[in-house]
Design an enzyme around this catalytic site. Structure first.
Site: not given
Length: 614
Positions: A2, A50, A79, A377
């Protein structure tokens, strides 16, 4: 993922300035294309954009929870990879949840443990929580700085945002740059000193730090730092523990309610993450892993091997995609779009950056976003495990400066003599280098070689890695793509930090212990492949394109770049046929063509942001 922003002012009634809050919030629309929210009281205003990843229906922000007389409101970008464990612990302590999103877990963790919640979090995050009763704002950033967070405290007003653009949208914050900011751009750029926002009166909350803003001002402190201690595992034990840690980290980061893919270059790091993801998908019955790679038109014709780029990626990408049976998507760009995207990269970063390395990543992420919302990644493995050439080259190890930026003379030569005298680039870089070395937590009893390798590792983790993490976040979030970086799990970083250099280079190879840890996970030829960095274009048409751009700037008397550079020298350089491809002036990828692209980005930034030089 976000975008967050906010405003704290005890001298105004902010409810009368909702339009300003909306403007600040909307600058972050690309970071959060799915929803927008604002929350405002007399002295605190919070904004949120968001990108829905977990519990899309119920995770709206700003989010408020009321406990008796206590009111808490959060805006959060990130997260939490241990949200389920935290939720269970909090439920055992009597808390009840209304959603399945990690935002609520984070907010209630703060309610329960206060600042101590930070020690329990495993994830990537930047957040702010307003305590209505105490009338203070608590901000924090993840340990490695994967998620960005900038702030300004000036004349009693506190502003913050995921990106500088949110703060720049405030009418009382002008886009200005002073001597120190110029030195950041020209002596260190595209790197930045930790905590430095480049713009005048703008700062960055450092990785692993928290900040409290209230009527008395601001207070900030570290909640996490690297700690040196003896490593007690054997080589085999180390390899086994690393594989367990990496597998757990990857599997935690594959959790999502939206499509997930991996970025695959065919190198050790991305191949390892993709292999672990494929094994997890197979075990959980989730099908084949989508993978993406990037390359450039005619790169196969123009590629020239060097110590910094020893081989091309394409054959290795096919090798790993076939081996793991991934659903592979090869993305390719040509010179015109790569040159045009230099401007988009500036707008994404709010600063000049890594030139075409930024631009290509922006375009790459834009293509990935068409098919996925979350990508995994291999960023940061080289900094943590010691994979870069400067870990292994004598000239870098003995240099009394940042090892990825040895060609200071190149930077000095392009500057106008007055700017050179003003910012004193050599002295500025030397001071920042000394500052970094003074922070290194040395281990008692280390010999000179061990001491130096610890210094080089620290410089890479705290000075070089943030540049790449900032690039990854800003280019991906500019198109609404969340990128996760398993090698930045703090448990992994803490463990590898204390692995002795002779074990890190087991088998007399760079990242030798990681190669050993991945035996049985990757094919032998991929395990032994020599490191090659993120690909850049080798097409001479790109060099010609950015040189022409710079020459056009030199012909424009209104250019804000001209007073900052030695125009005669830059003109001579641009008109020459010399193409300094072999020895980069920054990192592994930024050599001759990227110098011109960087100057073009500086010009673009000064114009588009109307930056005043003070």
């Amino acid at each position: 993922m976000c975008g967050i922003t906010g405003w704290l002012d005890y001298q105004k009634n902010l409810t009368q300035h909702s339009e300003t809050l909306l403007n600040m919030t909307e600058t972050l629309a690309a970071r959060g294309p799915d929803a927008s929210g604002t929350w405002i009281t007399a002295h605190c205003a919070l904004g949120h954009r968001r990108l829905s990843v977990i519990d899309p229906e119920n995770g709206a922000q700003p989010m408020t929870r009321i406990y008796g007389d206590y009111h808490y409101t959060i805006v959060y970008n990130g997260e939490l990879y241990n949200a389920l464990e935290l939720r269970k612990e909090l439920e055992d302590r009597g808390h009840r949840f209304r959603t399945h999103c990690d935002t609520e877990v984070l907010l209630i963790s703060f309610v329960e443990w206060g600042r101590g919640c930070l020690d329990r979090l495993n994830g990537i995050f930047a957040f702010a929580i307003w305590d209505e009763n105490e009338e203070n704002l608590f901000l924090a950033r993840d340990r490695l700085g994967v998620k960005p967070l900038f702030y300004s405290f000036y004349k009693g007003v506190f502003l913050f945002g995921s990106e500088p653009k949110a703060i720049l949208a405030h009418p009382d914050f002008p886009a200005e740059i002073d001597r120190e900011g110029l030195a950041e751009i020209f002596a260190l750029g595209p790197a930045r000193t930790p905590g430095h926002g480049v713009y005048r009166n703008l700062e960055e909350l450092k990785p692993g730090h928290f900040l409290v803003a209230d009527r008395n001002g601001i207070r900030k402190d570290a909640y996490w730092r690297l700690i040196s201690k003896p490593h007690e595992h054997s080589v085999d034990q180390t390899a086994a523990h690393l594989q367990d840690l990496l597998r757990d980290t990857v599997e935690r980061q594959l959790v999502s309610d939206v499509p997930v893919c991996t970025l695959l270059s065919g190198g050790l790091d991305s191949s390892a993450l993709t292999a672990l993801a494929a094994a997890y998908y197979n075990r959980e019955g989730q099908g084949r892993v989508p993978t993406f790679s990037v390359d450039y038109v005619d790169n196969d014709k123009h590629f020239t091997a060097s110590a910094f780029q020893p081989n091309a990626d394409a054959p290795w990408i096919k090798r790993m995609s076939d081996y793991l049976d991934t659903v592979h998507h090869a993305v390719q760009f040509d010179t015109p779009e790569l040159t045009e995207a230099l401007t988009e990269a500036v707008l994404a970063r709010d600063l000049p950056g890594m030139a075409d390395v930024d631009a290509s990543l922006y375009l790459f992420c834009k293509e990935i976003k068409k098919l996925a919302t979350v990508a995994v990644s291999g960023e940061a493995a080289d900094e943590i495990f010691g994979g870069y050439p400067w870990f292994h080259r004598e000239e870098s190890l003995t240099a009394n400066t940042f090892p990825w930026s040895l060609k200071m003379q190149t930077r000095v030569d392009v500057l106008h003599p007055e700017i050179r005298d003003l910012i004193q680039p050599e002295q500025y870089a030397a001071e920042r280098y000394a500052q970094a070395l003074a922070e290194v937590p040395h281990l008692a009893g280390e010999n000179a070689d061990e001491r130096r390798m610890r210094e080089i590792s620290y410089l890479n983790i705290t000075r070089f890695m943030p540049t790449l993490l900032d690039r990854k976040d800003r280019m991906s979030m500019a198109v609404g793509l969340e990128v996760r970086v398993p090698f930045c799990d703090h448990r992994l970083v803490e463990y590898v930090w204390n692995i002795p250099w002779e074990i890190k280079t087991a088998g007399d190879r760079e990242k030798g212990i990681l190669r050993k840890a991945l035996k049985g996970v990757l094919p032998e030829d991929v395990l032994t492949r020599k490191k090659s960095p993120y690909p850049k274009t080798h097409n001479p048409s790109y060099t010609a394109s950015v040189k022409k751009w710079v020459l056009d700037i030199l012909d424009d008397s209104s250019s804000p770049l001209l007073p900052l550079i030695d125009t005669a020298y830059v003109c001579k350089l641009a008109e020459s046929s010399v193409d300094d491809r072999i020895v980069p002036w920054f990192g592994q990828l930024m050599s001759g063509p990227q110098l011109f692209a960087y100057l073009a980005q500086v010009d673009t930034w000064l114009r588009m942001y109307k930056v005043a030089v003070k």
